[in-house]
Design a protein around this motif. Structure first.
Motif, PDB file in Angstrom:
ATOM      1  N   LYS A 124       0.839  -1.197   0.000  1.00 55.75           N
ATOM      2  CA  LYS A 124       0.000   0.000   0.000  1.00 55.75           C
ATOM      3  C   LYS A 124       0.878   1.253   0.000  1.00 55.75           C
ATOM      4  N   GLY A 125       2.000   1.143  -0.729  1.00 58.43           N
ATOM      5  CA  GLY A 125       2.954   2.247  -0.817  1.00 58.43           C
ATOM      6  C   GLY A 125       2.576   3.221  -1.907  1.00 58.43           C
ATOM      7  N   ARG A 126       3.284   4.328  -1.931  1.00 58.14           N
ATOM      8  CA  ARG A 126       3.047   5.335  -2.953  1.00 58.14           C
ATOM      9  C   ARG A 126       4.301   5.481  -3.795  1.00 58.14           C
ATOM     10  N   PRO A 127       4.112   5.732  -5.078  1.00 59.62           N
ATOM     11  CA  PRO A 127       5.297   5.959  -5.922  1.00 59.62           C
ATOM     12  C   PRO A 127       6.006   7.239  -5.502  1.00 59.62           C
ATOM     13  N   GLN A 128       7.267   7.346  -5.853  1.00 56.44           N
ATOM     14  CA  GLN A 128       8.005   8.581  -5.610  1.00 56.44           C
ATOM     15  C   GLN A 128       7.332   9.706  -6.388  1.00 56.44           C
ATOM     16  N   ASP A 129       7.545  10.943  -5.941  1.00 59.93           N
ATOM     17  CA  ASP A 129       6.995  12.087  -6.672  1.00 59.93           C
ATOM     18  C   ASP A 129       7.496  12.065  -8.103  1.00 59.93           C
ATOM     19  N   GLY A 130       6.568  12.062  -9.063  1.00 62.06           N
ATOM     20  CA  GLY A 130       6.966  12.116 -10.467  1.00 62.06           C
ATOM     21  C   GLY A 130       7.381  10.785 -11.056  1.00 62.06           C
ATOM     22  N   GLU A 131       7.229   9.694 -10.295  1.00 62.02           N
ATOM     23  CA  GLU A 131       7.637   8.380 -10.802  1.00 62.02           C
ATOM     24  C   GLU A 131       6.623   7.869 -11.823  1.00 62.02           C
ATOM     25  N   LYS A 132       7.130   7.300 -12.906  1.00 59.66           N
ATOM     26  CA  LYS A 132       6.291   6.721 -13.955  1.00 59.66           C
ATOM     27  C   LYS A 132       6.161   5.227 -13.679  1.00 59.66           C
ATOM     28  N   LEU A 133       4.958   4.785 -13.327  1.00 58.66           N
ATOM     29  CA  LEU A 133       4.725   3.357 -13.106  1.00 58.66           C
ATOM     30  C   LEU A 133       4.241   2.727 -14.402  1.00 58.66           C
ATOM     31  N   LEU A 134       4.743   1.546 -14.694  1.00 54.89           N
ATOM     32  CA  LEU A 134       4.379   0.838 -15.925  1.00 54.89           C
ATOM     33  C   LEU A 134       2.926   0.372 -15.841  1.00 54.89           C
ATOM     34  N   GLN A 135       2.151   0.724 -16.837  1.00 50.77           N
ATOM     35  CA  GLN A 135       0.755   0.300 -16.906  1.00 50.77           C
ATOM     36  C   GLN A 135       0.698  -1.102 -17.524  1.00 50.77           C
ATOM     37  N   PRO A 136      -0.396  -1.848 -17.278  1.00 52.22           N
ATOM     38  CA  PRO A 136      -0.492  -3.226 -17.810  1.00 52.22           C
ATOM     39  C   PRO A 136      -0.328  -3.325 -19.334  1.00 52.22           C
ATOM     40  N   ASN A 137      -0.714  -2.271 -20.077  1.00 48.31           N
ATOM     41  CA  ASN A 137      -0.612  -2.320 -21.544  1.00 48.31           C
ATOM     42  C   ASN A 137       0.718  -1.768 -22.061  1.00 48.31           C
ATOM     43  N   GLU A 138       1.643  -1.418 -21.141  1.00 46.42           N
ATOM     44  CA  GLU A 138       2.936  -0.856 -21.546  1.00 46.42           C
ATOM     45  C   GLU A 138       4.044  -1.897 -21.407  1.00 46.42           C
ATOM     46  N   HIS A 139       4.971  -1.852 -22.352  1.00 48.44           N
ATOM     47  CA  HIS A 139       6.109  -2.773 -22.366  1.00 48.44           C
ATOM     48  C   HIS A 139       7.375  -1.981 -22.670  1.00 48.44           C
ATOM     49  N   VAL A 140       8.505  -2.474 -22.161  1.00 48.67           N
ATOM     50  CA  VAL A 140       9.789  -1.809 -22.393  1.00 48.67           C
ATOM     51  C   VAL A 140      10.472  -2.457 -23.597  1.00 48.67           C
ATOM     52  N   TYR A 141      10.939  -1.608 -24.501  1.00 45.93           N
ATOM     53  CA  TYR A 141      11.692  -2.046 -25.675  1.00 45.93           C
ATOM     54  C   TYR A 141      13.008  -1.295 -25.690  1.00 45.93           C
ATOM     55  N   ARG A 142      13.970  -1.856 -26.400  1.00 50.01           N
ATOM     56  CA  ARG A 142      15.255  -1.176 -26.558  1.00 50.01           C
ATOM     57  C   ARG A 142      15.638  -1.178 -28.030  1.00 50.01           C
ATOM     58  N   VAL A 143      16.445  -0.190 -28.386  1.00 49.95           N
ATOM     59  CA  VAL A 143      17.044  -0.133 -29.721  1.00 49.95           C
ATOM     60  C   VAL A 143      18.540   0.025 -29.493  1.00 49.95           C
ATOM     61  N   ASP A 144      19.313  -0.863 -30.096  1.00 50.91           N
ATOM     62  CA  ASP A 144      20.774  -0.801 -29.992  1.00 50.91           C
ATOM     63  C   ASP A 144      21.303  -0.077 -31.222  1.00 50.91           C
ATOM     64  N   PHE A 145      22.002   1.023 -30.983  1.00 52.41           N
ATOM     65  CA  PHE A 145      22.563   1.781 -32.104  1.00 52.41           C
ATOM     66  C   PHE A 145      23.887   1.142 -32.514  1.00 52.41           C
ATOM     67  N   LEU A 146      23.863   0.439 -33.645  1.00 49.33           N
ATOM     68  CA  LEU A 146      25.069  -0.229 -34.153  1.00 49.33           C
ATOM     69  C   LEU A 146      26.077   0.818 -34.621  1.00 49.33           C
ATOM     70  N   ARG A 147      25.538   1.937 -35.077  1.00 48.75           N
ATOM     71  CA  ARG A 147      26.366   3.101 -35.417  1.00 48.75           C
ATOM     72  C   ARG A 147      25.781   4.276 -34.677  1.00 48.75           C
ATOM     73  N   GLN A 148      26.651   5.196 -34.273  1.00 51.24           N
ATOM     74  CA  GLN A 148      26.154   6.329 -33.507  1.00 51.24           C
ATOM     75  C   GLN A 148      26.316   7.661 -34.223  1.00 51.24           C
ATOM     76  N   HIS A 149      27.131   7.696 -35.257  1.00 45.62           N
ATOM     77  CA  HIS A 149      27.418   8.983 -35.905  1.00 45.62           C
ATOM     78  C   HIS A 149      27.056   8.955 -37.381  1.00 45.62           C
ATOM     79  N   ASN A 150      26.846  10.129 -37.928  1.00 47.17           N
ATOM     80  CA  ASN A 150      26.512  10.304 -39.346  1.00 47.17           C
ATOM     81  C   ASN A 150      25.250   9.550 -39.743  1.00 47.17           C
ATOM     82  N   LEU A 151      24.284   9.536 -38.850  1.00 38.53           N
ATOM     83  CA  LEU A 151      23.000   8.917 -39.168  1.00 38.53           C
ATOM     84  C   LEU A 151      22.037  10.006 -39.636  1.00 38.53           C
ATOM     85  N   ARG A 152      21.166   9.639 -40.543  1.00 34.57           N
ATOM     86  CA  ARG A 152      20.094  10.541 -40.960  1.00 34.57           C
ATOM     87  C   ARG A 152      18.791   9.751 -40.861  1.00 34.57           C
ATOM     88  N   PHE A 153      17.843  10.265 -40.116  1.00 34.94           N
ATOM     89  CA  PHE A 153      16.568   9.568 -39.961  1.00 34.94           C
ATOM     90  C   PHE A 153      15.845   9.481 -41.301  1.00 34.94           C
TER      91      PHE A 153
END
Length: 162
Positions: A36-65
């Motif tokens: 029955k605790g409370r999150p820290q002020d401003g803490e983002k709690l993960l909702q049931p429909n949210e998932h964490v993803y990552r993107v690994d940048f194989l190159r970091q420079h001279n990229l153009r979106f």
């Protein structure tokens, strides 16, 4: 002629579902509920429909979106929010101020073949990623699935000109 073609193919960086971080963040929510605790002020709690993803940048420079490559197997909506974590994060204490604007919103309507998005926000978000790639090798995202869409029904990547 074949050899006259540019030698730099597009760099397609996939979204990778981070099961471990997603589980960790869910445990944080459960722990708070049980105590029955409370999150820290401003803490983002993960909702049931949210998932964490990552993107690994194989190159970091001279990229153009170039573009987002988001494919959805069925109709529904996914919202992609970047986080400003610079290190392998312990996202269990993710703060709202670490969530980036704008977000990318992608959806597929019933009967449609193509995925749609808010072009202006998606473009601006993609261009920001180029700047962020220069200072980090990995970037974390929260993906929120709505309208019955599940993570297994998403294939996504960000495409850059390298």
């Amino acid at each position: 002629r074949e050899r006259d073609k540019p030698t730099h193919p597009d760099l397609k960086l996939p979204f990778v579902h981070d099961d471990q971080l997603t589980r960790c963040m869910r445990l944080r929510v459960q722990s708070l509920q049980q105590k029955k605790g409370r999150p820290q002020d401003g803490e983002k709690l993960l909702q049931p429909n949210e998932h964490v993803y990552r993107v690994d940048f194989l190159r970091q420079h001279n990229l153009r979106f170039l573009r987002w490559d988001i494919q959805l197997e069925k109709c529904g909506k996914v919202t992609v929010t970047g986080t400003s974590q610079h290190w392998t994060p312990d996202l269990t204490h993710l703060m709202n101020r670490q969530l980036l604007e704008p977000v990318g919103i992608f959806w597929k309507k019933p009967g449609a073949k193509e995925v749609e998005c808010n072009e202006a926000d998606a473009q601006e978000f993609g261009e920001r990623l180029v700047e962020l790639a220069r200072i980090r090798k990995v970037m974390y995202f929260l993906l929120a699935f709505t309208d019955g869409l599940e993570p297994a029904q998403l294939k996504g990547s960000i495409v850059f000109k390298a």
